[in-house]
Design a protein around this motif. Structure first.
Motif, mmCIF file in Angstrom:
data_model
loop_
_atom_site.group_PDB
_atom_site.id
_atom_site.type_symbol
_atom_site.label_atom_id
_atom_site.label_comp_id
_atom_site.label_asym_id
_atom_site.label_seq_id
_atom_site.Cartn_x
_atom_site.Cartn_y
_atom_site.Cartn_z
ATOM 1 N N TRP A 18 0.750 -1.145 -0.034
ATOM 2 C CA TRP A 18 0.020 0.009 0.099
ATOM 3 C C TRP A 18 0.868 1.082 -0.063
ATOM 4 O O TRP A 18 0.599 2.314 -0.695
ATOM 5 C CB TRP A 18 -0.978 -0.006 1.052
ATOM 6 C CG TRP A 18 -2.116 -1.015 1.025
ATOM 7 C CD1 TRP A 18 -2.351 -1.570 -0.092
ATOM 8 C CD2 TRP A 18 -2.863 -1.686 2.224
ATOM 9 N NE1 TRP A 18 -3.629 -2.460 0.258
ATOM 10 C CE2 TRP A 18 -3.820 -2.655 1.448
ATOM 11 C CE3 TRP A 18 -2.896 -1.350 3.394
ATOM 12 C CZ2 TRP A 18 -4.535 -3.215 2.147
ATOM 13 C CZ3 TRP A 18 -3.783 -2.210 4.426
ATOM 14 C CH2 TRP A 18 -4.498 -2.977 3.647
ATOM 15 N N SER A 19 1.971 1.068 0.718
ATOM 16 C CA SER A 19 2.930 2.362 0.625
ATOM 17 C C SER A 19 3.503 2.719 -0.550
ATOM 18 O O SER A 19 3.726 3.938 -0.859
ATOM 19 C CB SER A 19 3.769 2.167 1.925
ATOM 20 O OG SER A 19 4.883 1.354 1.558
ATOM 21 N N GLU A 20 3.573 1.598 -1.331
ATOM 22 C CA GLU A 20 4.311 1.980 -2.665
ATOM 23 C C GLU A 20 3.226 1.954 -3.873
ATOM 24 O O GLU A 20 3.427 2.748 -4.651
ATOM 25 C CB GLU A 20 5.031 0.738 -2.819
ATOM 26 C CG GLU A 20 6.054 0.880 -4.290
ATOM 27 C CD GLU A 20 7.385 -0.039 -4.336
ATOM 28 O OE1 GLU A 20 7.655 -0.064 -5.431
ATOM 29 O OE2 GLU A 20 7.523 -0.942 -3.513
ATOM 30 N N ALA A 31 -3.210 5.479 1.443
ATOM 31 C CA ALA A 31 -2.366 6.381 1.503
ATOM 32 C C ALA A 31 -1.330 5.920 2.855
ATOM 33 O O ALA A 31 -1.814 6.556 3.909
ATOM 34 C CB ALA A 31 -2.745 7.842 1.569
ATOM 35 N N VAL A 32 -0.377 5.371 2.655
ATOM 36 C CA VAL A 32 0.311 5.104 4.090
ATOM 37 C C VAL A 32 2.016 5.307 3.390
ATOM 38 O O VAL A 32 2.595 4.889 2.515
ATOM 39 C CB VAL A 32 0.235 3.607 4.415
ATOM 40 C CG1 VAL A 32 1.117 3.358 5.581
ATOM 41 C CG2 VAL A 32 -1.000 3.235 4.461
ATOM 42 N N THR A 33 2.805 6.165 4.497
ATOM 43 C CA THR A 33 4.175 6.378 4.428
ATOM 44 C C THR A 33 4.766 5.044 4.446
ATOM 45 O O THR A 33 4.320 4.293 5.088
ATOM 46 C CB THR A 33 4.684 7.463 5.166
ATOM 47 O OG1 THR A 33 4.531 6.977 6.522
ATOM 48 C CG2 THR A 33 3.762 8.501 4.999
ATOM 49 N N GLU A 34 6.093 5.030 3.942
ATOM 50 C CA GLU A 34 6.954 3.998 3.797
ATOM 51 C C GLU A 34 7.198 3.521 5.435
ATOM 52 O O GLU A 34 7.165 2.434 5.823
ATOM 53 C CB GLU A 34 8.283 4.128 2.841
ATOM 54 C CG GLU A 34 9.154 2.920 3.048
ATOM 55 C CD GLU A 34 10.219 3.054 2.144
ATOM 56 O OE1 GLU A 34 11.090 2.034 2.277
ATOM 57 O OE2 GLU A 34 10.125 3.916 1.252
ATOM 58 N N ASN A 35 7.716 4.708 6.191
ATOM 59 C CA ASN A 35 8.038 4.172 7.478
ATOM 60 C C ASN A 35 6.835 3.948 8.522
ATOM 61 O O ASN A 35 6.862 2.936 9.162
ATOM 62 C CB ASN A 35 8.476 5.778 8.396
ATOM 63 C CG ASN A 35 9.994 5.913 7.594
ATOM 64 O OD1 ASN A 35 10.557 5.179 7.283
ATOM 65 N ND2 ASN A 35 10.062 7.305 7.621
ATOM 66 N N MET A 36 5.588 4.337 8.002
ATOM 67 C CA MET A 36 4.372 4.190 8.760
ATOM 68 C C MET A 36 4.003 2.851 8.599
ATOM 69 O O MET A 36 3.621 1.742 9.305
ATOM 70 C CB MET A 36 3.277 4.960 8.549
ATOM 71 C CG MET A 36 2.059 4.923 9.342
ATOM 72 S SD MET A 36 0.651 5.855 8.642
ATOM 73 C CE MET A 36 1.103 7.340 9.061
ATOM 74 N N ALA A 37 4.140 2.299 7.314
ATOM 75 C CA ALA A 37 3.973 0.782 6.719
ATOM 76 C C ALA A 37 4.835 -0.196 7.503
ATOM 77 O O ALA A 37 4.500 -1.171 8.097
ATOM 78 C CB ALA A 37 4.019 0.696 5.302
#
Length: 346
Positions: A140-142, A147-153
């Motif tokens: 989902w981050s990619e 909408a999820v940031t890479e760090n959050m994911a």
């Protein structure tokens, strides 16, 4: 023929119903039904009374081995035929120094195994499903659609994974503690009381169909689990769908493994009581014999792993020690077994 089958056979030879036998024994029909189904074993005074009613000896009723013709003849009062039968079935498991299990203890163990097999299998299922959170969050981050940031994911996916693994470990520990009191079945030689072995074998036979179905279905699901991913790859779908298909793969595999673990746990319980397969007396003796070697070997492997890892500071590469050690262990154990067999032959 076990005691339950003998009671049924002898009753039918007399052409009695369960109620008629119960009247002869001055007990309830339900008691006779439980004896014949193997749900319980008659008390000693009831066995003595049955031996008089059916004109057979108590030993004749209690011995697990049988000759149906001998039973028929002895029921007609043939003492010599009964003696021949008893002599033919006189081999008993040596009881000296062995723990003796009653029907109540055997049933209590099997009931514990049945109750714990389900949560333990769920724990394994959860462990297999645990990487799904990381896969989805990373996808989902990619690629979206969430909408999820890479760090959050990475953080959220790892938290969910650890929570799932922690829950699974909790299930393993709780149910493992319930089985701790029966650990002696894996190491000690045991002896089942008269009639108990036959009842356990009957229960195993009743379970065998379910075991076979679970085995076939579990293996089939594990094999077919790759189909969604292969199908998606063949259609050249977007990357996010490959991630979804990988999650489906893990879900199908987890279900197949769940069926295998649950069924195998129960079947293993029967093997422990009957001392068959990996829990035969020979295997138990072998495990006791090689236990010092096993402990020393794996302590040495751990020492080598730590020394090499610290010396080279290459923890990401030294994992190779474990599969190599496992392979060498199998070879070493096979060599030891071959040496022992050769010595025994000489």
């Amino acid at each position: 023929m076990i005691l339950a089958e003998k009671i049924t056979y002898l009753r039918k030879q007399k052409e009695w119903s369960q109620e008629e036998l119960a009247d002869q024994m001055e007990i309830s029909r339900q008691s006779v039904s439980k004896w014949e189904s193997g749900a319980s074993i008659p008390e000693l005074d009831k066995i003595i009374r049955m031996s008089n009613i059916f004109d057979v000896s108590t030993d004749f009723l209690l011995k697990d081995a049988y000759d149906i013709d001998a039973i028929s003849r002895s029921g007609q009062g043939g003492a010599s035929e009964e003696r021949e039968f008893l002599e033919a079935s006189s081999e008993e498991e040596g009881g000296a120094g062995k723990r003796v299990l009653s029907l109540e203890e055997a049933n209590a163990y099997l009931e514990t195994v049945r109750k714990t097999s389900h949560p333990i299998a769920i724990g394994v299922l959860v462990c297999i499903l645990s990487p799904i959170s990381l896969l989805l969050m990373g996808g989902w981050s990619e690629y979206g659609p969430v909408a999820v940031t890479e760090n959050m994911a990475a953080g959220l996916g790892t938290v969910i994974l650890l929570l799932m693994v922690a829950g699974a470990v909790g299930l393993f520990l709780i149910n493992g503690m319930k089985l701790e009191r029966y650990e002696y079945l894996e190491e000690e030689e045991i002896q089942l009381q008269y009639g108990v072995r036959g009842i356990v074998e009957k229960q195993r036979e009743a379970f065998s169909r379910r075991y076979q179905r679970s085995l076939v279905l579990g293996v089939t699901l594990s094999i077919l689990s790759t189909l969604p991913l292969l199908f998606a790859a063949g259609l050249d779908v977007p990357e996010i769908w490959l991630i979804y298909c990988t999650c489906v793969l893990l879900a199908i595999v987890s279900l197949g493994v769940f069926l295998l673990v649950q069924a195998d746990s129960i079947m293993e319980g029967f093997q422990k009581l009957l001392q068959e397969g990996d829990y035969s007396t020979e295997k138990k003796k072998e495990r006791r014999k090689y236990r010092p070697l096993v402990g020393a070997y794996w302590c040495l492997v751990v020492a080598i792993y730590l020394c090499v890892s610290f010396y080279n500071n290459s923890w990401k590469d030294t994992w190779i020690v474990w599969p190599v050690a496992a392979l060498l262990f199998v070879v070493l154990l096979s060599i030891c077994r071959a040496v022992v067999r050769n010595r025994n032959r000489q």
